[in-house]
Design an enzyme around this catalytic site. Structure first.
Site: not given
Length: 747
Positions: A82, A168, A198, A218-220, A256, A347
């Site tokens: 993001t 995604n 992705q 994105s790392g996660h 940092t 949902c």
């Protein structure tokens, strides 16, 4: 096999939602811990500890260049995709404004199936930077690929084009080479942002060989921790830092550096670059896993339809829909069995569908029923086998509960006696079953639920006595017309489905009588339900709603007739008789006459016989509000502010169950209860009553619950149990607890 091959987790669940996030690779987690406890230096410090940190940071950047084929351009570490998207959009928009391209004639383009982070970023910064360009979606084809002809038509006015490498939701892999050729042929000076979140580890990316200007990662999404990502910026592309300050990252992104997160990326990049014994699978292996998972899914849902497929996708995503199922049905079923997948739509109580599948032009039922199953490129053969076994094990549950049509032994199918309440969006349909006589009646069916009713009637071998509508407007109810083909006897019926030769319908101990109740419609009846000769409930259509009164400004509406019908109804039912409507806009499920009078002040003068002019104006005002809100609403409902209940945290549960003689109500649906028993999750032994939300009103109707009884309500997430508690509270129950977070926080 070496430690990096394994994921850092120990779970009894099958996790198949890797497009949302991934567990952390064991080697990556070890690198994080090492960096936090041992190699914890600040890369900006000039002493040895800082220098070692700086070297580790630059080593990671070098690995990223090798992985992406990006020997030129910048690799900037960020907090995630993001931030990378924001930085890219700001950089491009500022350059666009400096070139004098501001204004509505300038187009900012994005793919219609892009992650919301892209169009929302465009809207935000376009306004804030006062570029005021026109933001427009690029259409996609039914296979999910960008419509290149449409792109070509838009490009002459385009200053920025945003696309994605892989979607995604669907896993659709865009043809970046073809997109690049169109962009650079028609508008070579347009900036190009490609969302690569992705893509990493799933498809080849040689960024320096392309003219992509910005590519966020994105790392996660690839076995790293949350809060770390990186951004590729092509050499020569305009760049403006989003964050300034101490000048870290060569002044391109101050603050940092997240050295533990960067160390995790280093471990992941190292695995990706291995030619053998890597934690990451080769593409043919991923396709094999996909084939195995798809076969397992088809054993559960033979009618499964893929919403995206080869050759247009990356292999790690399966997006499918099942005729007759909403996404929430399958999501709840899988979750109860410890299988984590996600819905292609939000949902909630309102069925919204998937904007991605809508953009592809797929049928609405596919959008509303879409399920995304996604696995990661580090999946092992053992994990795939376990996932397939767990999925295949649900076939028996699905057959047992008539979720799909089957020739299974009816003795394996429960056919509990009583009333079932089904909901589609705000529409309510009802099924009355007599287990002894093997008969059933359906009231107010809606088309999206018709196949479910067919499955239940045929799967249980029930004789369908009648399919009744409470009212009609200008056309016949197509769902009722379809279901009447299942009637046991081909008898003459009126327009609402009532057999002309009958004054009363009998199903064992149940009796159903009808009264004419026009007003909301000129073709309207209410059905009074008695059990062993005692009046228990009334099905009134939209004459009266939970919290409101039916409108009279629709075709066939008549205010005088409405008043007379309400008066007639009030004379026939008891104050505590359950009243069921064909719509429920406030998630209340049911009302009673005394509750309706308390909640709707307008009802009392109507019942008292007040002159029409005293309440007609108010009724018309309500109708006007409804017309402004939605053309489909049939009555005005206001949510009560007195629905609060006591919430229980999972940590409080052992003490509560030991101190209180609580009856635990499992309000999940039967297929969820079969897939995963609640007793397996409770921290202490307790009395559990399986009472699905669809059967809650039946329990009240048959006095299975006492209003003074202490009850703890539990569902999968805490939402349905909250609804159940609200329903019971309105019906006079006083000792109610709701488990916050539901089974999800107990698992």
């Amino acid at each position: 096999m070496s430690a990096p091959m394994h994921l850092c987790r120990s779970l009894n669940e099958v996790y198949l939602d890797n497009n949302a996030t991934t567990p952390v690779l064991a080697s990556a987690a070890a690198a994080v811990l090492q960096t936090m406890q041992q190699d914890f230096g600040n890369p900006s410090s000039s002493h040895s500890t800082g220098i070692k940190a700086k070297v580790a940071l630059e080593q990671t950047r070098t690995l990223a260049r090798q992985l992406l084929g990006a020997d030129q351009g910048e690799i900037i570490f960020t907090s995630g995709a993001t931030e990378g998207i924001q930085t890219s959009v700001i950089s491009a928009l500022e350059a666009i404004r400096a070139r004098g391209l501001a204004g509505p004639k300038t187009l900012l383009l994005y793919g219609a199936t892009e992650h919301k982070a892209v169009p929302e970023s465009l809207k935000h910064w376009n306004t804030l930077l006062q570029v005021n360009a026109t933001i427009q979606a690029i259409p996609v084809l039914s296979n999910g690929l960008l419509d290149l002809d449409a792109l070509a038509a838009l490009l002459p006015q385009a200053a920025l084009v945003c696309t994605m490498a892989a979607n995604n939701e669907t896993g659709v892999r865009q043809d970046l080479t073809a997109i690049e050729q169109v962009i650079r042929r028609i508008k070579p000076d347009a900036y190009w942002l490609v969302d690569c979140v992705q893509a990493l580890g799933k498809m080849s990316l040689q960024l320096a060989a392309t003219s992509i200007d910005y590519a966020p990662f994105s790392g996660h999404k690839l076995y790293g921790p949350k809060g770390i990502g990186f951004l590729y910026v092509r050499a020569g592309a305009p760049y403006r830092p989003l964050i300034t300050g101490g000048g870290q990252e060569g002044g391109l992104r101050s603050g940092t550096e997240n050295l533990p997160g960067i160390a995790a990326l280093k471990a992941i990049f190292t695995e990706l670059l291995k030619t053998e014994q890597s934690a990451f699978c080769a593409e043919p292996t991923l396709w094999q896993y996909r084939s195995q998972l798809l076969s397992a899914l088809k054993t559960v849902f033979p009618g499964l339809v893929l919403n995206s497929d080869a050759p247009y996708i990356i292999p790690t995503t399966l997006n499918f829909s099942v005729p007759g199922f909403f996404a929430k049905d399958i999501l709840d079923l899988f979750d109860a069995a410890g299988i984590r997948v996600s819905s292609g739509s939000a949902c909630s109580s309102k069925v919204t569908g998937s904007f991605v599948l809508d953009a592809m032009g797929l049928e609405r039922w596919r959008s509303e029923g879409a399920i995304r199953l996604s696995f990661g490129p580090a999946m092992t053969a053992q994990e795939c086998q376990e996932a397939c076994e767990r999925i295949s094990g649900l076939a028996k549950v699905v057959r047992q509960h008539c979720l799909v049509l089957t020739d299974a032994d009816p003795l394996n199918i429960p056919s509990d006696d009583g009333l079932y309440q089904f909901k589609y969006d705000a529409c309510c349909s009802y099924l009355l079953i007599c287990a002894q006589s093997r008969q059933a009646i359906i009231i107010d069916p809606v088309l999206p639920l018709a196949e479910r009713f067919v499955n239940i009637i045929q799967g249980q071998g029930l004789a369908l006595v009648a399919v009744l509508d409470t009212h009609l407007h200008d056309t016949a109810n197509h769902a009722a017309t379809l279901l009447r083909q299942l009637l046991a006897q081909n008898t003459a019926q009126d327009a609402l489905g009532w057999p002309l030769a009958e004054t009363q319908l009998t199903l064992g101990a149940y009796q159903l009588t009808r009264i004419a109740t026009p007003g909301h419609s000129n073709q309207a009846s209410s059905y009074l339900l008695s059990y062993r000769q005692t009046l228990k409930a009334a099905f009134v259509g939209d004459l009266l709603l939970p919290g409101g009164i039916g409108r009279t400004d629709m075709q066939g509406g008549d205010a005088v007739a409405l008043q007379q019908s309400l008066q007639k109804l009030s004379q026939l039912v008891y104050p505590e008789t359950l009243i069921f409507s064909s719509h429920d806009y406030a998630q209340r499920f049911v009302t009673t006459l005394q509750q309706a009078i308390a909640e709707t002040p307008l009802l009392e003068p109507i019942l008292a016989g007040s002159d029409l002019t005293e309440w007609q104006q108010s009724l018309n005002a309500q109708a006007l509000l409804l017309q402004q809100a939605s053309s489909h609403l049939c009555g005005l409902v206001e949510v009560s502010s007195q629905d609060a209940i006591a919430l229980v945290q999972p940590s409080e549960l052992p003490h509560l169950l030991n101190e209180q003689p609580l009856l635990v109500l499992d309000v999940r649906e039967p297929y969820e209860q079969s897939a995963g028993a609640l007793a397996n999750y409770l921290p202490v032994k307790a009395e559990v009553l399986q009472l699905p939300l669809s059967r809650l009103c039946d329990a009240v109707l048959h006095d299975k619950l006492q209003v003074t009884q202490p009850l703890l309500l539990v569902c999968r997430s805490g939402n349905r149990s909250l609804l159940a508690a609200r329903v019971l509270r309105r019906l006079g129950f006083t000792q109610l607890w709701n488990l916050q977070g539901g089974v999800a926080l107990l698992s």
